[in-house]
Design a protein around this motif. Structure first.
Motif, PDB file in Angstrom:
ATOM      1  N   LYS A  54     -28.102 -14.399 -26.332  1.00  0.00           N
ATOM      2  CA  LYS A  54     -28.950 -13.447 -25.716  1.00  0.00           C
ATOM      3  C   LYS A  54     -27.802 -12.732 -24.829  1.00  0.00           C
ATOM      4  O   LYS A  54     -28.078 -11.442 -24.487  1.00  0.00           O
ATOM      5  CB  LYS A  54     -30.287 -14.158 -24.894  1.00  0.00           C
ATOM      6  N   ASP A  55     -26.998 -13.231 -24.005  1.00  0.00           N
ATOM      7  CA  ASP A  55     -26.240 -12.634 -23.022  1.00  0.00           C
ATOM      8  C   ASP A  55     -25.431 -11.454 -23.782  1.00  0.00           C
ATOM      9  O   ASP A  55     -24.651 -10.582 -23.188  1.00  0.00           O
ATOM     10  CB  ASP A  55     -25.172 -13.606 -22.354  1.00  0.00           C
ATOM     11  N   GLN A  56     -25.265 -11.461 -25.080  1.00  0.00           N
ATOM     12  CA  GLN A  56     -24.276 -10.941 -25.705  1.00  0.00           C
ATOM     13  C   GLN A  56     -24.957  -9.546 -26.649  1.00  0.00           C
ATOM     14  O   GLN A  56     -24.458  -8.651 -27.144  1.00  0.00           O
ATOM     15  CB  GLN A  56     -23.630 -11.409 -27.177  1.00  0.00           C
ATOM     16  N   LEU A  57     -26.490  -9.690 -26.284  1.00  0.00           N
ATOM     17  CA  LEU A  57     -27.151  -8.471 -26.884  1.00  0.00           C
ATOM     18  C   LEU A  57     -27.193  -7.469 -26.173  1.00  0.00           C
ATOM     19  O   LEU A  57     -26.930  -7.038 -25.073  1.00  0.00           O
ATOM     20  CB  LEU A  57     -28.578  -8.933 -26.970  1.00  0.00           C
ATOM     21  N   GLU A  58     -27.053  -6.172 -27.154  1.00  0.00           N
ATOM     22  CA  GLU A  58     -26.878  -4.857 -26.795  1.00  0.00           C
ATOM     23  C   GLU A  58     -28.098  -4.180 -27.091  1.00  0.00           C
ATOM     24  O   GLU A  58     -28.299  -4.076 -28.266  1.00  0.00           O
ATOM     25  CB  GLU A  58     -25.718  -4.044 -27.350  1.00  0.00           C
ATOM     26  N   LYS A  59     -28.928  -3.441 -26.150  1.00  0.00           N
ATOM     27  CA  LYS A  59     -30.081  -2.901 -26.428  1.00  0.00           C
ATOM     28  C   LYS A  59     -29.930  -1.628 -27.051  1.00  0.00           C
ATOM     29  O   LYS A  59     -29.147  -0.874 -26.544  1.00  0.00           O
ATOM     30  CB  LYS A  59     -30.930  -2.714 -25.013  1.00  0.00           C
ATOM     31  N   VAL A  60     -30.546  -1.178 -28.216  1.00  0.00           N
ATOM     32  CA  VAL A  60     -30.561  -0.139 -28.821  1.00  0.00           C
ATOM     33  C   VAL A  60     -31.720   0.769 -28.454  1.00  0.00           C
ATOM     34  O   VAL A  60     -31.245   2.161 -28.350  1.00  0.00           O
ATOM     35  CB  VAL A  60     -30.737  -0.309 -30.337  1.00  0.00           C
ATOM     36  N   ALA A  61     -32.792   0.470 -28.442  1.00  0.00           N
ATOM     37  CA  ALA A  61     -33.959   1.230 -28.297  1.00  0.00           C
ATOM     38  C   ALA A  61     -35.231   0.533 -28.080  1.00  0.00           C
ATOM     39  O   ALA A  61     -35.410  -0.612 -28.474  1.00  0.00           O
ATOM     40  CB  ALA A  61     -34.223   2.458 -29.324  1.00  0.00           C
ATOM     41  N   ASP A  62     -36.256   1.399 -27.444  1.00  0.00           N
ATOM     42  CA  ASP A  62     -37.661   0.736 -27.058  1.00  0.00           C
ATOM     43  C   ASP A  62     -38.408   1.542 -28.309  1.00  0.00           C
ATOM     44  O   ASP A  62     -38.253   2.586 -28.680  1.00  0.00           O
ATOM     45  CB  ASP A  62     -38.104   1.228 -25.763  1.00  0.00           C
ATOM     46  N   PHE A  63     -39.546   0.989 -28.903  1.00  0.00           N
ATOM     47  CA  PHE A  63     -40.389   1.661 -29.715  1.00  0.00           C
ATOM     48  C   PHE A  63     -41.824   1.009 -29.743  1.00  0.00           C
ATOM     49  O   PHE A  63     -41.829  -0.130 -29.015  1.00  0.00           O
ATOM     50  CB  PHE A  63     -39.674   1.660 -31.246  1.00  0.00           C
ATOM     51  N   THR A  64     -42.370   1.507 -30.438  1.00  0.00           N
ATOM     52  CA  THR A  64     -44.039   0.871 -30.551  1.00  0.00           C
ATOM     53  C   THR A  64     -44.250   0.467 -32.008  1.00  0.00           C
ATOM     54  O   THR A  64     -43.671   1.043 -33.112  1.00  0.00           O
ATOM     55  CB  THR A  64     -44.999   1.681 -30.112  1.00  0.00           C
ATOM     56  N   VAL A  65     -45.074  -0.510 -32.358  1.00  0.00           N
ATOM     57  CA  VAL A  65     -45.598  -1.070 -33.603  1.00  0.00           C
ATOM     58  C   VAL A  65     -47.006  -1.020 -33.599  1.00  0.00           C
ATOM     59  O   VAL A  65     -47.651  -1.565 -32.795  1.00  0.00           O
ATOM     60  CB  VAL A  65     -44.843  -2.199 -33.759  1.00  0.00           C
ATOM     61  N   PRO A  66     -47.750  -0.364 -34.624  1.00  0.00           N
ATOM     62  CA  PRO A  66     -48.890  -0.501 -34.965  1.00  0.00           C
ATOM     63  C   PRO A  66     -49.439  -1.788 -35.247  1.00  0.00           C
ATOM     64  O   PRO A  66     -48.911  -2.250 -36.455  1.00  0.00           O
ATOM     65  CB  PRO A  66     -49.384   0.800 -35.590  1.00  0.00           C
ATOM     66  N   VAL A  67     -50.466  -2.433 -34.814  1.00  0.00           N
ATOM     67  CA  VAL A  67     -50.894  -3.699 -35.367  1.00  0.00           C
ATOM     68  C   VAL A  67     -52.470  -3.327 -35.096  1.00  0.00           C
ATOM     69  O   VAL A  67     -53.125  -3.542 -33.967  1.00  0.00           O
ATOM     70  CB  VAL A  67     -50.515  -4.954 -34.469  1.00  0.00           C
ATOM     71  N   GLY A  68     -53.093  -3.200 -36.273  1.00  0.00           N
ATOM     72  CA  GLY A  68     -54.631  -2.518 -35.976  1.00  0.00           C
ATOM     73  C   GLY A  68     -54.856  -1.483 -35.002  1.00  0.00           C
ATOM     74  O   GLY A  68     -54.056  -0.573 -35.175  1.00  0.00           O
ATOM     75  N   TRP A  69     -55.666  -1.754 -34.263  1.00  0.00           N
ATOM     76  CA  TRP A  69     -56.047  -0.736 -32.988  1.00  0.00           C
ATOM     77  C   TRP A  69     -55.128  -0.568 -31.849  1.00  0.00           C
ATOM     78  O   TRP A  69     -54.894   0.126 -30.992  1.00  0.00           O
ATOM     79  CB  TRP A  69     -57.429  -1.061 -32.522  1.00  0.00           C
ATOM     80  N   ARG A  70     -54.115  -1.609 -31.770  1.00  0.00           N
ATOM     81  CA  ARG A  70     -53.086  -1.761 -30.682  1.00  0.00           C
ATOM     82  C   ARG A  70     -51.741  -1.214 -31.252  1.00  0.00           C
ATOM     83  O   ARG A  70     -51.252  -1.377 -32.181  1.00  0.00           O
ATOM     84  CB  ARG A  70     -52.900  -3.214 -30.272  1.00  0.00           C
ATOM     85  N   ASN A  71     -50.963  -0.720 -30.158  1.00  0.00           N
ATOM     86  CA  ASN A  71     -49.746  -0.121 -30.257  1.00  0.00           C
ATOM     87  C   ASN A  71     -48.884  -0.986 -29.416  1.00  0.00           C
ATOM     88  O   ASN A  71     -48.897  -1.221 -28.311  1.00  0.00           O
ATOM     89  CB  ASN A  71     -49.429   1.208 -29.818  1.00  0.00           C
ATOM     90  N   GLN A  72     -48.431  -2.120 -30.183  1.00  0.00           N
ATOM     91  CA  GLN A  72     -47.587  -3.479 -29.430  1.00  0.00           C
ATOM     92  C   GLN A  72     -46.184  -2.705 -29.113  1.00  0.00           C
ATOM     93  O   GLN A  72     -45.343  -2.215 -29.949  1.00  0.00           O
ATOM     94  CB  GLN A  72     -47.349  -4.509 -30.376  1.00  0.00           C
ATOM     95  N   PRO A  73     -45.792  -3.000 -27.965  1.00  0.00           N
ATOM     96  CA  PRO A  73     -44.405  -2.509 -27.455  1.00  0.00           C
ATOM     97  C   PRO A  73     -43.248  -3.589 -27.952  1.00  0.00           C
ATOM     98  O   PRO A  73     -43.479  -4.647 -28.336  1.00  0.00           O
ATOM     99  CB  PRO A  73     -44.219  -2.760 -25.969  1.00  0.00           C
ATOM    100  N   ALA A  74     -42.116  -2.830 -28.364  1.00  0.00           N
ATOM    101  CA  ALA A  74     -41.045  -3.660 -29.056  1.00  0.00           C
ATOM    102  C   ALA A  74     -39.534  -3.038 -28.694  1.00  0.00           C
ATOM    103  O   ALA A  74     -40.013  -2.008 -27.976  1.00  0.00           O
ATOM    104  CB  ALA A  74     -41.249  -3.612 -30.402  1.00  0.00           C
ATOM    105  N   SER A  75     -38.756  -3.695 -28.473  1.00  0.00           N
ATOM    106  CA  SER A  75     -37.379  -3.266 -28.278  1.00  0.00           C
ATOM    107  C   SER A  75     -36.468  -3.788 -29.461  1.00  0.00           C
ATOM    108  O   SER A  75     -36.627  -4.873 -29.985  1.00  0.00           O
ATOM    109  CB  SER A  75     -36.880  -3.650 -26.827  1.00  0.00           C
ATOM    110  N   LEU A  76     -35.328  -3.033 -29.703  1.00  0.00           N
ATOM    111  CA  LEU A  76     -34.546  -3.366 -30.673  1.00  0.00           C
ATOM    112  C   LEU A  76     -33.125  -3.570 -30.055  1.00  0.00           C
ATOM    113  O   LEU A  76     -32.761  -2.984 -29.342  1.00  0.00           O
ATOM    114  CB  LEU A  76     -34.195  -2.143 -31.692  1.00  0.00           C
ATOM    115  N   HIS A  77     -32.443  -4.681 -30.473  1.00  0.00           N
ATOM    116  CA  HIS A  77     -31.050  -5.062 -29.919  1.00  0.00           C
ATOM    117  C   HIS A  77     -30.298  -5.501 -30.966  1.00  0.00           C
ATOM    118  O   HIS A  77     -30.506  -5.873 -32.111  1.00  0.00           O
ATOM    119  CB  HIS A  77     -31.355  -6.383 -28.970  1.00  0.00           C
ATOM    120  N   ARG A  78     -28.906  -5.484 -30.791  1.00  0.00           N
ATOM    121  CA  ARG A  78     -27.940  -5.554 -31.888  1.00  0.00           C
ATOM    122  C   ARG A  78     -26.914  -6.607 -31.309  1.00  0.00           C
ATOM    123  O   ARG A  78     -26.478  -6.648 -29.925  1.00  0.00           O
ATOM    124  CB  ARG A  78     -27.176  -4.364 -31.899  1.00  0.00           C
TER     125      ARG A  78
END
Length: 470
Positions: A54-78
């Motif tokens: 986890k300490d080596q992860l580089e955050k790439v971006a935040d984005f949202t993911v539609p799951v039914g009526w909700r937009n779930q927050p997510a983040s992408l790491h590299r």
């Protein structure tokens, strides 16, 4: 140059519950050596992944993911590891909990992950040519890619058809965010089936051994999916798994007592060490039989349970490592208590203990009811430990029965799911152990057995080339 994105639910060294993680951890490295192919891997970011990673992860971006009526927050790491770029999708609601599987909402969790893979594609550092998804947890990613991204080709690999990702049909309207015209591609027997969705939508389907590819077209092995697999037979190919031969190398394994290549004397040193550790009779000439496995029905332990006491009347030792069904744990504990000088049972899993058992043992018992590929028999061969297997799936493809007339074969096998056929194979192995004219050519064949990823990677690259020529 074509770019492949592996989507999977686990991968060594970040998170492992079984053999899938070993495949996802090692196959991309082998594919990277193939001309014209570049591989990325995308995974969930689990809460219990070690801080070291986890300490080596580089955050790439935040984005949202539609799951039914909700937009779930997510983040992408590299994270770049061992020459391969790995991406991780973080969401605290679905993956901020202990463990990987076994939650009541596992279906929804991997619907989210599958859709998140598609939503993350524009955020990656390379355009993806082929999405290669593995097992039911990412089966819907194949469906979503086929429905939403006409520019991406898809491959789906079945690692174990027994686990398919079933959900009630209401999950379609509650979670999927796709048109009703796509319902039939996800539905199976009145429910949503994630694996069926992948089989329906994928451009190519692979599984982890040639024999298993044939078996799963039959009702006995298919867990209800034989009709669609027969419909897609022209696109189905079996490619045997390999193992990381640098990781599983008795010459430099840090866990074992005496490193070796093919020396029987060094194996006996490891055996004596293990006998001492497990309080078994110290005698390196006594043949040692090993089991390193989940103690579940699939692995054939009904058979071993039936004949174990009879076999323990011989001058042998049996060492078992693993956990599983309570009934098997209690049954084998009874024999270990009754024959403490001949049998050891460790109800746990430890990588160090597993390696020590492989290195010390003469034979490895794997009488599976079915086995898509199996990695344990490949590891045992790498440690010069002779496998005794049932002829099914990948076991049939990798373990060839010893023929004392021709001198061919690298193990012992039996065909029918029958306890006394297993006992016969084990007794034959015992006979061979005590006859140098049989054991020497058998060990020579074991020493020549090679199951690295090199050949398998070439076959996978051939599948990719059919879809996207380089």
């Amino acid at each position: 140059m074509r770019t492949i994105l592996f989507a999977a639910s686990e991968c060594t060294p970040f998170m492992k519950t079984g053999g899938l993680a070993d495949v996802i951890g090692s196959l991309p490295r082998a594919l990277e050596k193939e001309r014209g192919t570049e591989v990325r891997v995308i995974l969930p970011l689990y809460e219990e992944m070690d801080a070291e990673w986890k300490d080596q992860l580089e955050k790439v971006a935040d984005f949202t993911v539609p799951v039914g009526w909700r937009n779930q927050p997510a983040s992408l790491h590299r994270l770049d590891h061992d020459g391969v770029t790995h991406y991780f999708i973080r969401n605290e609601f679905y993956f901020g909990r202990q463990g990987v599987y076994g939650y009541f909402d596992d279906g929804e969790r991997y619907v989210f992950f599958s859709r998140a893979v598609i939503e993350a594609l524009p955020l990656l550092d390379r355009d993806i040519d082929i999405l290669h998804a593995h097992d039911w947890q990412t089966g819907l990613a194949v469906a979503f890619a086929n429905i939403m991204r006409t520019d991406i080709r898809t491959v789906f690999t079945i690692h174990n058809i027994q686990y398919q990702g079933w959900m009630t049909h209401e999950a379609f309207s509650d979670l999927m965010n796709i048109g009703l015209e796509h319902f039939a591609g996800l539905e199976w027997h009145g429910m949503i089936n994630c694996m069926k969705a992948a089989l329906f939508h994928a451009d190519k389907i692979t599984t982890v051994s040639p024999s298993y590819a044939e078996e799963i077209k039959q009702p006995y092995y298919s867990e209800g999916l034989d009709s669609i697999l027969n419909d897609r037979a022209v696109d189905l190919i079996g490619i045997i798994n390999g193992i990381d031969t640098d990781e599983y190398n008795p010459q430099k394994d840090p866990y074992i007592y005496a490193p070796y290549t093919s020396s029987r004397a060094k194996k006996r040193e490891n055996k004596r060490f293990l006998q001492r550790e497990l309080c078994l009779t110290e005698d390196p000439d006594v043949p040692m039989y090993a089991v390193v496995s989940r103690l579940v029905e699939q692995k054939g332990f009904h058979l071993l349970e039936r004949i174990l006491e009879e076999f323990l009347q011989e001058n042998v030792q049996v060492v078992m490592l693993g956990t599983g069904d309570y009934a098997f744990e209690q049954s084998f504990a009874y024999f270990a208590n009754k024959y403490p000088n001949k049998m050891s049972l460790q109800l746990k899993f430890s990588e160090a203990a597993a390696r020590q058992i492989y290195a010390a043992s003469d034979f490895f018992i794997m009488p599976s009811k079915f086995e898509p590929c199996g990695l344990s028999q490949l590891i045992s061969l790498q440690y010069k430990t002779i496998p005794i297997v049932r002829e099914t799936g990948g076991l049939r493809d990798t373990v060839h029965p010893f023929n004392e007339v021709t001198g061919e074969g690298n193990g012992f096998s039996f065909a029918n799911y029958n306890a006394h056929e297993l006992l016969y194979a084990m007794r034959y192995s015992l006979l061979a152990y005590h006859r140098e004219d049989l054991f020497k050519p058998l060990l020579k064949n074991v020493n020549k057995s090679r199951f690295s990823w090199k050949d398998s990677a070439k076959l996978y690259n051939g599948v990719y080339a059919e879809l996207v020529p380089s």
